[in-house]
Design a protein around this motif. Structure first.
Motif, PDB file in Angstrom:
ATOM      1  N   PRO A 192      65.475  44.987  11.018  1.00 17.98           N
ATOM      2  CA  PRO A 192      65.602  45.825  12.213  1.00 17.98           C
ATOM      3  C   PRO A 192      66.956  46.515  12.342  1.00 17.98           C
ATOM      4  O   PRO A 192      67.047  47.595  12.931  1.00 17.98           O
ATOM      5  CB  PRO A 192      65.359  44.842  13.367  1.00 17.98           C
ATOM      6  N   GLU A 193      68.003  45.922  11.783  1.00 20.78           N
ATOM      7  CA  GLU A 193      69.326  46.521  11.906  1.00 20.78           C
ATOM      8  C   GLU A 193      69.564  47.632  10.888  1.00 20.78           C
ATOM      9  O   GLU A 193      70.474  48.443  11.048  1.00 20.78           O
ATOM     10  CB  GLU A 193      70.409  45.444  11.762  1.00 20.78           C
ATOM     11  N   LEU A 194      68.739  47.674   9.834  1.00 21.03           N
ATOM     12  CA  LEU A 194      68.938  48.656   8.774  1.00 21.03           C
ATOM     13  C   LEU A 194      67.688  49.506   8.541  1.00 21.03           C
ATOM     14  O   LEU A 194      67.579  50.184   7.520  1.00 21.03           O
ATOM     15  CB  LEU A 194      69.321  47.946   7.468  1.00 21.03           C
ATOM     16  N   LYS A 195      66.765  49.501   9.482  1.00 18.27           N
ATOM     17  CA  LYS A 195      65.480  50.176   9.310  1.00 18.27           C
ATOM     18  C   LYS A 195      65.600  51.692   9.220  1.00 18.27           C
ATOM     19  O   LYS A 195      64.660  52.364   8.757  1.00 18.27           O
ATOM     20  CB  LYS A 195      64.547  49.814  10.461  1.00 18.27           C
ATOM     21  N   ASP A 196      66.717  52.276   9.660  1.00 17.74           N
ATOM     22  CA  ASP A 196      66.870  53.726   9.628  1.00 17.74           C
ATOM     23  C   ASP A 196      67.405  54.246   8.299  1.00 17.74           C
ATOM     24  O   ASP A 196      67.522  55.458   8.108  1.00 17.74           O
ATOM     25  CB  ASP A 196      67.812  54.187  10.757  1.00 17.74           C
ATOM     26  N   VAL A 197      67.740  53.345   7.396  1.00 15.53           N
ATOM     27  CA  VAL A 197      68.300  53.755   6.096  1.00 15.53           C
ATOM     28  C   VAL A 197      67.170  53.944   5.093  1.00 15.53           C
ATOM     29  O   VAL A 197      66.324  53.065   4.922  1.00 15.53           O
ATOM     30  CB  VAL A 197      69.299  52.707   5.574  1.00 15.53           C
TER      31      VAL A 197
END
Length: 223
Positions: A192-197
């Protein structure tokens, strides 16, 4: 680790690009542990990042520096249409990360098969976290940026082999009728903390990046 990553350190200033490579080429004498230790001793430190920041490693391993600069950083900056004045003379604003850091295929194959958790936590997540810090190479607000994009110079199958349960996949057809067909595989981490990468996988072409126009279309498609 002989070459876990190359280029940017936070103290060096802004980050412009992140690339993930499969593994480094076979190393020569200068890549051996004693020779690298000697280079670090020149600055009175056993820290890899300190030796990179000081320029000691870039000087000691000049061919390695030229490789990452000419085959990774420079092509990506050209694809972003960065002005020459905004492109650094070295890799201080580019980060290359190796999936398998050894300089021989046997060690790399063993490393990839035995350490899947390490690869996800300390390679994929390391690359993704770094990509969140990327800024455009120019203060010109109209210029594109590689923020939240990791360029992966390896086939998606190499990633799937150790991280199938940790990624979600997608295929993006940039120009399927081009020559060659401009198709890339992409994936994201199930985190969830890196889902935009987005990780953009490219393979073939003897480990070069594709032509500038290809990279431009990939970047445009992902923004």
């Amino acid at each position: 680790m002989p070459e876990p990553w190359w280029g940017w350190t936070p103290e060096a200033g802004p980050l412009h690009s992140v690339a993930l490579n499969l593994s480094p080429a076979p190393g020569g004498k200068l890549q051996t542990r004693p020779c690298v230790a000697c280079a670090m001793a020149c600055i009175g430190s056993d820290s890899y990042s300190a030796a990179m920041l000081s320029g000691a490693l870039r000087s000691h391993l000049a061919p390695t520096e030229r490789w990452h600069y000419s085959r990774r950083y420079l092509p990506l900056m050209k694809a972003l249409a960065a002005a020459d004045a905004d492109i650094a003379p070295d890799t201080r604003h580019h980060l290359s990360i190796e999936l398998a850091p050894f300089h021989d295929r046997v060690s790399n194959a063993r490393f990839l098969s035995l350490h899947p958790d390490h690869l996800v936590a300390h390679v994929l997540k390391f690359a993704a976290d770094a990509a969140t810090h990327i800024v455009a190479p120019s203060p010109d607000k109209s210029l594109s940026s590689l923020k939240n994009i990791v360029i992966v110079r390896a086939a998606l199958s190499k990633i799937r082999a150790f991280a199938a349960d940790c990624i979600t996949e997608d295929k993006v057809s940039v120009n399927p009728h081009g020559v060659p067909p401009l198709e890339v595989d992409t994936f994201r981490l199930v985190d969830p903390e890196l889902k935009d990468v987005t990780f953009v996988c490219m393979s073939g072409a003897r480990n070069y990046l594709p032509p500038t126009d290809y990279i431009k279309k990939v970047i445009s498609n992902k923004q």
